[in-house]
Write a protein that holds these residues in place. Structure first.
Motif, PDB file in Angstrom:
ATOM      1  N   LEU A   1       0.824  -1.208   0.000  1.00 60.90           N
ATOM      2  CA  LEU A   1       0.000   0.000   0.000  1.00 60.90           C
ATOM      3  C   LEU A   1       0.861   1.262   0.000  1.00 60.90           C
ATOM      4  O   LEU A   1       0.499   2.264  -0.623  1.00 60.90           O
ATOM      5  N   VAL A   2       1.991   1.219   0.683  1.00 60.44           N
ATOM      6  CA  VAL A   2       2.898   2.368   0.675  1.00 60.44           C
ATOM      7  C   VAL A   2       3.504   2.546  -0.709  1.00 60.44           C
ATOM      8  O   VAL A   2       3.517   3.655  -1.270  1.00 60.44           O
ATOM      9  N   GLU A   3       4.008   1.462  -1.287  1.00 62.17           N
ATOM     10  CA  GLU A   3       4.712   1.534  -2.567  1.00 62.17           C
ATOM     11  C   GLU A   3       3.787   1.799  -3.747  1.00 62.17           C
ATOM     12  O   GLU A   3       4.133   2.551  -4.676  1.00 62.17           O
ATOM     13  N   ARG A   4       2.617   1.196  -3.754  1.00 65.06           N
ATOM     14  CA  ARG A   4       1.773   1.233  -4.953  1.00 65.06           C
ATOM     15  C   ARG A   4       0.520   2.097  -4.818  1.00 65.06           C
ATOM     16  O   ARG A   4      -0.125   2.401  -5.817  1.00 65.06           O
ATOM     17  N   ALA A   5       0.172   2.447  -3.593  1.00 67.74           N
ATOM     18  CA  ALA A   5      -1.038   3.249  -3.404  1.00 67.74           C
ATOM     19  C   ALA A   5      -0.768   4.533  -2.634  1.00 67.74           C
ATOM     20  O   ALA A   5      -1.703   5.273  -2.326  1.00 67.74           O
ATOM     21  N   GLY A   6       0.507   4.800  -2.320  1.00 60.63           N
ATOM     22  CA  GLY A   6       0.872   6.073  -1.713  1.00 60.63           C
ATOM     23  C   GLY A   6       0.440   6.271  -0.278  1.00 60.63           C
ATOM     24  O   GLY A   6       0.281   7.410   0.183  1.00 60.63           O
ATOM     25  N   TRP A   7       0.297   5.182   0.465  1.00 62.90           N
ATOM     26  CA  TRP A   7      -0.137   5.315   1.854  1.00 62.90           C
ATOM     27  C   TRP A   7       0.978   5.876   2.725  1.00 62.90           C
ATOM     28  O   TRP A   7       2.156   5.623   2.497  1.00 62.90           O
TER      29      TRP A   7
END
Length: 368
Positions: free
Chosen positions: A321-327
């Motif tokens: 989610l951090v890498e691909r969804a900018g969380w």
């Protein structure tokens, strides 16, 4: 203000897991060892190769094909000692991943082939989880676990399993679930079980809105009275994205009556990004509805579903989610607190974990 996320630190982030299947999280080495003992034939006998086989088979885009992989894990979970071992290892693996609270679900009716009774199955899983908790605490990775007893929606034992869950509520069982293929097996078929559980003041979560759409979700919350939705990702079918930003700084969207009800009532969604992509419920991690649902302030929780089949962990789900969804770190803190607010343990225990473990843990990582 969002804090930057150091991916290497995510393993240390406190995590809360509400949707994790015991028979979907075995160590490949354990499957191989037990299968050899009982004479069960596997598609591969090397643990690494077997783990890869599970992931490839689960990547079909079909929930039905995904569920077929459980033939092999369930086969090695029939003897008492094997259930104890699998549950113990599950608690240890989750604790090592930073999970501080986990509700682990399984269907006792699927573990009777070696002669165990339903009560003996629940007792064996409870013993294994307790052993794992004790060992994890001794190693400095404390975890609290609870059992979710599951009935299979295509079978006719839900009332019996509901009574089993209530009978063991003082022995580690925190709630009841139904699982299995949704299409053709609506939750209302099990209304007798849900009526019994509501009368007993017991918590209920229902697999709904994964492979099947809004009718499944509607029945789960309006007919069966679910406290939480297992997956619930298809709630997006009742949300129209308009584009742009609304007056509250959120994505402009029009919620249908069901989606509005689910959000207004703060009904938790047990979302499982990697699994949802595998079963075709979402196209990719970056396009997974969890981001929009978060921004629209649904009661979103993050989960693994089946760690073996998805080759995942809570750390991995957060990393994706951090890498691909900018969380951001604040997003992860928010979703973790959501999960504890939604847990099926007493309020005082939830609050103690939020204030004493989760908030301090994220503060150490830099989350405000």
């Amino acid at each position: 203000m969002s804090s930057p996320v150091e991916l290497a630190s995510l393993s240390r982030a406190p995590k809360v897991l509400l949707h994790d299947h015991l028979d979907g999280g075995l160590r490949p080495s354990t499957v191989c060892e037990i299968a050899a003992e009982i004479g069960h034939e596997l598609p591969a006998t090397d643990p690494t190769e077997l783990g890869e086989w599970f992931r490839r088979s689960a990547d079909s885009g079909s929930l039905e094909r995904y569920l077929e992989t459980f033939v092999h894990t369930v086969a090695v979970m029939q003897r008492r000692q094997d259930l104890v071992r699998v549950a113990r290892e599950a608690a240890l693996d989750l604790a090592a991943d930073g999970v501080v609270y986990a509700e682990i679900r399984y269907a006792p009716e699927q573990h009777l082939e070696a002669g165990l009774t339903l009560d003996e199955v629940v007792a064996a899983v409870g013993e294994g989880l307790a052993e794992g908790e004790k060992e994890a605490a001794a190693s400095g990775h404390a975890i609290r676990t609870g059992q979710l007893v599951t009935a299979m929606r295509h079978a006719a034992r839900s009332r019996e399993i509901a009574e089993l869950a209530e009978r063991h509520r003082e022995n580690g069982v925190v709630g009841f679930d139904i699982a299995g293929a949704e299409a053709g097996f609506p939750p209302s078929r099990h209304l007798d079980a849900f009526d019994y559980l509501h009368e007993a003041n017991m918590h209920v979560t229902i697999h709904a809105g994964e492979a099947f759409g809004l009718p499944s979700i509607w029945e789960a919350v309006q007919v069966c009275g679910a406290d939480r939705l297992g997956h619930g990702v298809r709630i997006m079918d009742d949300i129209q994205v308009l584009g742009g930003i609304d007056e509250y700084g959120r994505p402009a969207a029009e919620l249908g009556k069901l989606a509005g009800w689910v959000r207004d009532k703060r009904i938790p969604l047990e979302l499982c990004p990697s699994s949802n992509v595998q079963t075709g419920a979402a196209s990719s991690i970056s396009e997974h509805p969890i981001g929009l649902l978060k921004d629209l302030r649904f009661r979103v929780t993050l989960n693994t579903d089946n760690r073996l089949m998805s080759g995942t962990s809570m750390t991995q789900e957060m990393t994706l989610l951090v890498e691909r969804a900018g969380w951001s770190l604040e997003d992860l803190r928010w979703v973790t607190i959501n999960a504890l607010k939604s847990a099926f343990i007493p309020f005082d225990e939830r609050l103690a974990l939020i204030e004493g473990v989760v908030k301090p843990g994220y503060a150490q990582l830099g989350a405000g």
